[in-house]
Design a protein around this motif. Structure first.
Motif, PDB file in Angstrom:
ATOM      1  N   ALA A 190     -40.254   1.203 -43.962  1.00  0.00           N
ATOM      2  CA  ALA A 190     -39.896   0.741 -45.309  1.00  0.00           C
ATOM      3  C   ALA A 190     -39.427  -0.711 -45.252  1.00  0.00           C
ATOM      4  O   ALA A 190     -39.793  -1.515 -46.117  1.00  0.00           O
ATOM      5  N   CYS A 191     -38.645  -1.058 -44.251  1.00  0.00           N
ATOM      6  CA  CYS A 191     -38.214  -2.458 -44.085  1.00  0.00           C
ATOM      7  C   CYS A 191     -39.426  -3.366 -43.916  1.00  0.00           C
ATOM      8  O   CYS A 191     -39.489  -4.448 -44.507  1.00  0.00           O
ATOM      9  N   ALA A 192     -40.388  -2.930 -43.115  1.00  0.00           N
ATOM     10  CA  ALA A 192     -41.592  -3.731 -42.886  1.00  0.00           C
ATOM     11  C   ALA A 192     -42.358  -3.940 -44.184  1.00  0.00           C
ATOM     12  O   ALA A 192     -42.855  -5.041 -44.443  1.00  0.00           O
ATOM     13  N   VAL A 193     -42.439  -2.903 -45.008  1.00  0.00           N
ATOM     14  CA  VAL A 193     -43.158  -3.032 -46.274  1.00  0.00           C
ATOM     15  C   VAL A 193     -42.511  -4.095 -47.155  1.00  0.00           C
ATOM     16  O   VAL A 193     -43.186  -4.941 -47.727  1.00  0.00           O
ATOM     17  N   PHE A 194     -41.191  -4.068 -47.244  1.00  0.00           N
ATOM     18  CA  PHE A 194     -40.498  -5.044 -48.090  1.00  0.00           C
ATOM     19  C   PHE A 194     -40.534  -6.454 -47.514  1.00  0.00           C
ATOM     20  O   PHE A 194     -40.661  -7.427 -48.246  1.00  0.00           O
ATOM     21  N   LYS A 195     -40.432  -6.572 -46.188  1.00  0.00           N
ATOM     22  CA  LYS A 195     -40.347  -7.897 -45.579  1.00  0.00           C
ATOM     23  C   LYS A 195     -41.706  -8.532 -45.305  1.00  0.00           C
ATOM     24  O   LYS A 195     -41.846  -9.744 -45.368  1.00  0.00           O
ATOM     25  N   HIS A 196     -42.705  -7.724 -44.969  1.00  0.00           N
ATOM     26  CA  HIS A 196     -43.964  -8.267 -44.454  1.00  0.00           C
ATOM     27  C   HIS A 196     -45.199  -7.858 -45.260  1.00  0.00           C
ATOM     28  O   HIS A 196     -46.312  -7.971 -44.750  1.00  0.00           O
ATOM     29  N   GLN A 197     -45.005  -7.396 -46.475  1.00  0.00           N
ATOM     30  CA  GLN A 197     -46.173  -7.002 -47.258  1.00  0.00           C
ATOM     31  C   GLN A 197     -47.157  -8.160 -47.387  1.00  0.00           C
ATOM     32  O   GLN A 197     -46.775  -9.328 -47.358  1.00  0.00           O
ATOM     33  N   VAL A 198     -48.412  -7.814 -47.508  1.00  0.00           N
ATOM     34  CA  VAL A 198     -49.455  -8.831 -47.610  1.00  0.00           C
ATOM     35  C   VAL A 198     -49.446  -9.419 -49.016  1.00  0.00           C
ATOM     36  O   VAL A 198     -49.387  -8.706 -50.005  1.00  0.00           O
ATOM     37  N   ILE A 199     -49.480 -10.745 -49.067  1.00  0.00           N
ATOM     38  CA  ILE A 199     -49.565 -11.451 -50.342  1.00  0.00           C
ATOM     39  C   ILE A 199     -50.733 -12.427 -50.272  1.00  0.00           C
ATOM     40  O   ILE A 199     -51.215 -12.762 -49.189  1.00  0.00           O
ATOM     41  N   TYR A 200     -51.169 -12.881 -51.412  1.00  0.00           N
ATOM     42  CA  TYR A 200     -52.219 -13.896 -51.460  1.00  0.00           C
ATOM     43  C   TYR A 200     -51.557 -15.252 -51.636  1.00  0.00           C
ATOM     44  O   TYR A 200     -50.826 -15.480 -52.587  1.00  0.00           O
ATOM     45  N   ASP A 201     -51.820 -16.162 -50.704  1.00  0.00           N
ATOM     46  CA  ASP A 201     -51.270 -17.510 -50.742  1.00  0.00           C
ATOM     47  C   ASP A 201     -52.229 -18.388 -51.550  1.00  0.00           C
ATOM     48  O   ASP A 201     -53.346 -18.675 -51.108  1.00  0.00           O
ATOM     49  N   LEU A 202     -51.796 -18.796 -52.744  1.00  0.00           N
ATOM     50  CA  LEU A 202     -52.650 -19.602 -53.622  1.00  0.00           C
ATOM     51  C   LEU A 202     -52.992 -20.954 -53.015  1.00  0.00           C
ATOM     52  O   LEU A 202     -54.103 -21.462 -53.201  1.00  0.00           O
ATOM     53  N   ASP A 203     -52.052 -21.538 -52.294  1.00  0.00           N
ATOM     54  CA  ASP A 203     -52.299 -22.850 -51.698  1.00  0.00           C
ATOM     55  C   ASP A 203     -53.345 -22.786 -50.589  1.00  0.00           C
ATOM     56  O   ASP A 203     -54.228 -23.637 -50.498  1.00  0.00           O
ATOM     57  N   LYS A 204     -53.256 -21.767 -49.742  1.00  0.00           N
ATOM     58  CA  LYS A 204     -54.184 -21.641 -48.611  1.00  0.00           C
ATOM     59  C   LYS A 204     -55.416 -20.814 -48.942  1.00  0.00           C
ATOM     60  O   LYS A 204     -56.340 -20.719 -48.142  1.00  0.00           O
ATOM     61  N   LYS A 205     -55.396 -20.171 -50.117  1.00  0.00           N
ATOM     62  CA  LYS A 205     -56.501 -19.318 -50.564  1.00  0.00           C
ATOM     63  C   LYS A 205     -56.842 -18.251 -49.526  1.00  0.00           C
ATOM     64  O   LYS A 205     -58.008 -18.036 -49.175  1.00  0.00           O
ATOM     65  N   SER A 206     -55.795 -17.603 -49.031  1.00  0.00           N
ATOM     66  CA  SER A 206     -55.972 -16.535 -48.053  1.00  0.00           C
ATOM     67  C   SER A 206     -54.769 -15.601 -48.110  1.00  0.00           C
ATOM     68  O   SER A 206     -53.753 -15.913 -48.731  1.00  0.00           O
ATOM     69  N   VAL A 207     -54.907 -14.474 -47.450  1.00  0.00           N
ATOM     70  CA  VAL A 207     -53.798 -13.529 -47.407  1.00  0.00           C
ATOM     71  C   VAL A 207     -52.905 -13.838 -46.217  1.00  0.00           C
ATOM     72  O   VAL A 207     -53.349 -14.383 -45.210  1.00  0.00           O
ATOM     73  N   ARG A 208     -51.632 -13.491 -46.367  1.00  0.00           N
ATOM     74  CA  ARG A 208     -50.662 -13.678 -45.288  1.00  0.00           C
ATOM     75  C   ARG A 208     -49.498 -12.729 -45.544  1.00  0.00           C
ATOM     76  O   ARG A 208     -49.318 -12.240 -46.653  1.00  0.00           O
ATOM     77  N   PRO A 209     -48.680 -12.458 -44.516  1.00  0.00           N
ATOM     78  CA  PRO A 209     -47.493 -11.642 -44.755  1.00  0.00           C
ATOM     79  C   PRO A 209     -46.453 -12.436 -45.548  1.00  0.00           C
ATOM     80  O   PRO A 209     -46.386 -13.660 -45.432  1.00  0.00           O
ATOM     81  N   LEU A 210     -45.661 -11.744 -46.355  1.00  0.00           N
ATOM     82  CA  LEU A 210     -44.620 -12.390 -47.139  1.00  0.00           C
ATOM     83  C   LEU A 210     -43.684 -13.188 -46.241  1.00  0.00           C
ATOM     84  O   LEU A 210     -43.357 -14.333 -46.522  1.00  0.00           O
ATOM     85  N   THR A 211     -43.246 -12.589 -45.138  1.00  0.00           N
ATOM     86  CA  THR A 211     -42.478 -13.296 -44.106  1.00  0.00           C
ATOM     87  C   THR A 211     -43.124 -13.007 -42.757  1.00  0.00           C
ATOM     88  O   THR A 211     -43.659 -11.922 -42.535  1.00  0.00           O
ATOM     89  N   ALA A 212     -43.071 -13.975 -41.873  1.00  0.00           N
ATOM     90  CA  ALA A 212     -43.689 -13.826 -40.555  1.00  0.00           C
ATOM     91  C   ALA A 212     -42.955 -12.773 -39.732  1.00  0.00           C
ATOM     92  O   ALA A 212     -41.752 -12.570 -39.878  1.00  0.00           O
ATOM     93  N   TRP A 213     -43.708 -12.108 -38.873  1.00  0.00           N
ATOM     94  CA  TRP A 213     -43.100 -11.145 -37.965  1.00  0.00           C
ATOM     95  C   TRP A 213     -42.245 -11.883 -36.947  1.00  0.00           C
ATOM     96  O   TRP A 213     -42.621 -12.940 -36.452  1.00  0.00           O
ATOM     97  N   GLU A 214     -41.099 -11.314 -36.631  1.00  0.00           N
ATOM     98  CA  GLU A 214     -40.229 -11.876 -35.605  1.00  0.00           C
ATOM     99  C   GLU A 214     -40.596 -11.252 -34.274  1.00  0.00           C
ATOM    100  O   GLU A 214     -41.148 -10.157 -34.223  1.00  0.00           O
ATOM    101  N   SER A 215     -40.285 -11.949 -33.185  1.00  0.00           N
ATOM    102  CA  SER A 215     -40.589 -11.374 -31.876  1.00  0.00           C
ATOM    103  C   SER A 215     -39.796 -10.090 -31.706  1.00  0.00           C
ATOM    104  O   SER A 215     -38.654  -9.970 -32.135  1.00  0.00           O
ATOM    105  N   GLY A 216     -40.443  -9.112 -31.124  1.00  0.00           N
ATOM    106  CA  GLY A 216     -39.799  -7.819 -30.914  1.00  0.00           C
ATOM    107  C   GLY A 216     -40.105  -6.810 -32.008  1.00  0.00           C
ATOM    108  O   GLY A 216     -39.886  -5.625 -31.821  1.00  0.00           O
TER     109      GLY A 216
END
Length: 127
Positions: free
Chosen positions: A83-109
């Motif tokens: 559930a934490c991953a869904v809220f923190k890293h859900q896929v969004i569409y970046d209008l500037d880059k015209k591509s999908v990316r996670p809302l926040t980057a994954w941290e190491s670990g």
């Protein structure tokens, strides 16, 4: 700040920084509180509401405490992390880059293998 627009055209405003300050929680603890109190991605634990969750998440080993609660499902800790991953890293569409990316980057670990299962497909992880 969060806005909630009503059909009448009026809006409600919630100052998230003020709310977190009043609850004495940081942003991660606020997220944990919301999930522990109940969300669509994880069954709620009977007896854990918003007030109790706000106190529990400030403790060092809060997830084990929640997971060992008598009414918690056996896989509660795993579901909580997803559930934490869904809220923190859900896929969004970046209008500037015209591509999908996670809302926040994954941290190491963090378990990136859960990404496509819990948060949506992110093609750039496949290399």
């Amino acid at each position: 700040m969060l806005f909630k627009l009503k059909l009448s055209g009026e809006a409600d405003l919630a100052d998230l920084e003020y709310i977190m300050h009043a609850l004495n929680l940081n942003s991660s603890q606020f997220l944990y509180m919301c999930i522990a109190a109940g969300c669509d991605f994880l069954p709620n634990i009977t007896g854990i509401g918003i007030q109790r969750a706000s106190k529990v998440v400030t403790r060092k080993d809060f997830l084990n405490e929640l997971g060992s609660h008598q009414y918690a499902p056996s896989d509660y800790c795993k579901g909580f992390k997803q559930a934490c991953a869904v809220f923190k890293h859900q896929v969004i569409y970046d209008l500037d880059k015209k591509s999908v990316r996670p809302l926040t980057a994954w941290e190491s670990g963090e378990d990136e293998a859960q990404f496509s299962m819990a948060c949506g497909e992110y093609p750039l992880l496949k290399n």
